[in-house]
Enzyme design. Structure first.
Site, PDB file in Angstrom:
ATOM      1  N   LYS A  22      -1.860   6.127   3.900  1.00  0.00           N
ATOM      2  CA  LYS A  22      -0.780   5.703   2.995  1.00  0.00           C
ATOM      3  C   LYS A  22      -1.336   5.445   1.590  1.00  0.00           C
ATOM      4  O   LYS A  22      -0.783   5.916   0.602  1.00  0.00           O
ATOM      5  CB  LYS A  22      -0.133   4.415   3.518  1.00  0.00           C
ATOM      6  N   ASN A  23      -2.439   4.698   1.530  1.00  0.00           N
ATOM      7  CA  ASN A  23      -2.963   4.317   0.216  1.00  0.00           C
ATOM      8  C   ASN A  23      -3.482   5.519  -0.577  1.00  0.00           C
ATOM      9  O   ASN A  23      -3.540   5.473  -1.796  1.00  0.00           O
ATOM     10  CB  ASN A  23      -4.077   3.269   0.356  1.00  0.00           C
ATOM     11  N   CYS A 120       4.447 -10.669  -5.559  1.00  0.00           N
ATOM     12  CA  CYS A 120       4.734 -10.180  -4.215  1.00  0.00           C
ATOM     13  C   CYS A 120       4.070 -11.133  -3.244  1.00  0.00           C
ATOM     14  O   CYS A 120       3.403 -12.079  -3.668  1.00  0.00           O
ATOM     15  CB  CYS A 120       4.238  -8.760  -4.017  1.00  0.00           C
ATOM     16  N   ARG A 125      -0.542 -10.288  -8.662  1.00  0.00           N
ATOM     17  CA  ARG A 125      -0.805  -8.861  -8.861  1.00  0.00           C
ATOM     18  C   ARG A 125      -0.406  -8.367 -10.253  1.00  0.00           C
ATOM     19  O   ARG A 125       0.538  -7.598 -10.419  1.00  0.00           O
ATOM     20  CB  ARG A 125      -0.135  -8.033  -7.761  1.00  0.00           C
ATOM     21  N   ASP A 314      -7.560  -5.055   2.976  1.00  0.00           N
ATOM     22  CA  ASP A 314      -6.488  -4.615   3.871  1.00  0.00           C
ATOM     23  C   ASP A 314      -6.836  -4.760   5.349  1.00  0.00           C
ATOM     24  O   ASP A 314      -6.003  -4.455   6.208  1.00  0.00           O
ATOM     25  CB  ASP A 314      -6.128  -3.144   3.577  1.00  0.00           C
ATOM     26  N   ARG A 406       6.131   0.168   7.136  1.00  0.00           N
ATOM     27  CA  ARG A 406       5.741   0.673   5.826  1.00  0.00           C
ATOM     28  C   ARG A 406       4.375   1.346   5.882  1.00  0.00           C
ATOM     29  O   ARG A 406       4.096   2.247   5.101  1.00  0.00           O
ATOM     30  CB  ARG A 406       5.641  -0.477   4.811  1.00  0.00           C
TER      31      ARG A 406
END
Ligand code: UD1
Length: 428
Positions: A22-23, A120, A125, A314, A406
């Site tokens: 995803k990243n 968030c 961020r 992560d 997600r």
């Protein structure tokens, strides 16, 4: 809204196939804005964030065609000389990665208006480094009504030194400097595999980026508004965070899983820490095996998150869930995001004992966790709850599963294949 019901205390066994990253995918999709040719992506993961990124490209005026396969998405993206260079709050708020349209739109169309992402769940961020990059590359920036408004008749090369490593800002600099007039030097850059892969993609599209995977990039700008484009498909590399999450889950449940289509070198530090904790790791031709079946007790291992090749932020939450059942006390230090400990409260509900002060959490390993209803708060926090639930005795309900969807492709299906008792249900 869906929720997951997990009956825990069962070791995971079998094979799991890792999806595209995803990243890596999100900024690479945005980079296609720069291409003169249609860009063909393969091995995009089937995730709501990827659907969303494709929607953003359509909103911006791109032509997008996609086919969903059983375990991936293939997409064709085309941008022409007309685009809608506004990324409104509704889009950027939902997915912070949308900020990466800033550089490509500015470079190609000379102007762009992108909403500031706002806070968030994992902290403030900020985007000051993204703005700094655009200014150094010749843009005039105005912050007005919650928007970054950028204009540049031409992108000019610049020398940029980042005060600390930022994945997003490095990627913004690469995409924009690739078409600049002149040679840019960018120091203290991200060396994450996803950043290298974006660089490889840009080079395939005609960019001249040197130094990928080192601390300094030298970019010979093409002095153009676009890149020629790639005539071969852009394949998304395997997701190292997904692979790492399954690896931790295997060790935490004392199971043995064969993680296929993974690149162990991208998570060397995690595999080293897993070995330290007592698991056996064996590299294979297409991934690696984690074997914790002979592990009597989990040895506590301290971690500190850091930019690549350090321990990935992560995977911090997942590691914390693992250490919750270690035989002793360990610490988890979060150095990337100031507020990335929200999972502690939910892990607590499963019986974990964790204290935190500032960016250091002390995890007092317990002999067992017990199932309870919990709430997913962000993507990786959700993954830590899944690991907690897989280890816990009894049943855990994980609500707000959309956070997990997600970033983890068909997680319930993949876990079921590994022998976990997982059911997806609808609320209400
Ligand atoms: C970060 C992580 C990445 C992870 C992603 C999603 C690092 C270095 N980055 O990438 O591994 O996959 O989150 O969880 O591990 N910052 C500023 N100003 C900016 C941009 C960033 O101060 O303009 C700060 C951030 O607040 C953070 C640090 O820089 O403390 C690194 O953030 P950055 O790498 O830019 O964030 P992401 O690209 O989202």
């Amino acid at each position: 809204m869906d929720y997951l019901l997990i009956e825990g205390n069962r070791p995971l066994h079998g094979d799991v196939e890792i999806s595209g990253s995803k990243n890596a995918a999100l900024p690479m999709l945005m980079a296609s804005i720069l291409s003169e040719k249609i860009t063909h992506f393969t091995n995009l993961p089937r995730l709501s964030d990827v659907d969303f990124a494709l929607k953003i490209l359509v909103e911006l005026g791109g032509n997008v065609r996609m086919t969903k396969e059983q375990s991936s998405i293939s997409a064709y993206v085309e941008f022409t000389d007309q685009a809608n260079c506004i990324a409104p709050y509704e889009l950027v708020r939902k997915m912070r990665a949308s900020i990466s349209v800033l550089g490509p739109l500015l470079a190609r169309y000379g102007h762009v208006k992108v909403s500031l992402p706002g806070g968030c769940a994992i902290g403030a961020r900020p985007v000051d480094l993204h703005i700094m990059v655009m200014e150094k590359l010749g843009a005039k920036i105005l912050i007005e009504d919650g928007y970054i408004i950028a204009e540049a008749k031409k992108i000019t090369a610049g020398d940029i030194v980042f005060p600390f490593v930022s994945v997003g800002a490095t990627q913004a600099a690469m995409m924009t400097a690739a078409v600049a007039d002149g040679i840019s030097t960018i120091r203290n850059v991200s060396m994450e595999p996803e950043t290298i892969e974006l660089g490889n993609m840009l080079n395939k599209m005609g960019a001249k980026i040197k130094g990928l995977g080192t601390e300094t990039l030298t970019i010979h700008g093409l002095n153009s508004k676009t890149l020629p484009g790639s005539s071969t498909p852009i394949q998304i590399l395997p997701d190292r965070i997904e692979a790492g999450t399954y690896a931790i889950a295997a060790a935490a449940t004392r199971g043995k899983i064969n993680i296929k289509n993974a690149i162990p070198e991208h998570i060397e530090i995690l595999l080293y820490d897993l070995k330290e904790s007592g698991a056996i790791i064996e590299k294979t031709s297409d991934g690696f095996i984690v074997d914790a079946t002979r592990m009597d007790k989990i040895k506590p291992v301290d971690i500190v998150t850091a930019p690549y090749p350090g321990f990935p932020t992560d995977l911090q939450a997942q590691w914390m869930a693992y250490m919750s059942v270690a035989n002793g006390t360990s610490t988890v230090t979060e150095k990337i995001f100031e507020n990335r400990f929200i999972h502690i409260g939910e892990l607590f509900r499963l019986g974990a004992r964790i204290k935190h002060s500032g960016n250091v959490a002390t995890v007092f390993g317990m002999p067992k966790l017990t199932g309870a209803p919990v709430m997913a708060t962000d993507l990786r926090a959700s993954a830590s709850l899944i690991i907690g639930a897989l280890v816990a005795e009894g049943t855990t309900e994980i609500h707000r599963v959309y956070h997990i969807d997600r970033g983890y492709e068909r997680i319930d299906e993949k876990l079921k294949n590994l022998g976990a008792h997982v059911t997806r249900l609808r609320e209400g």
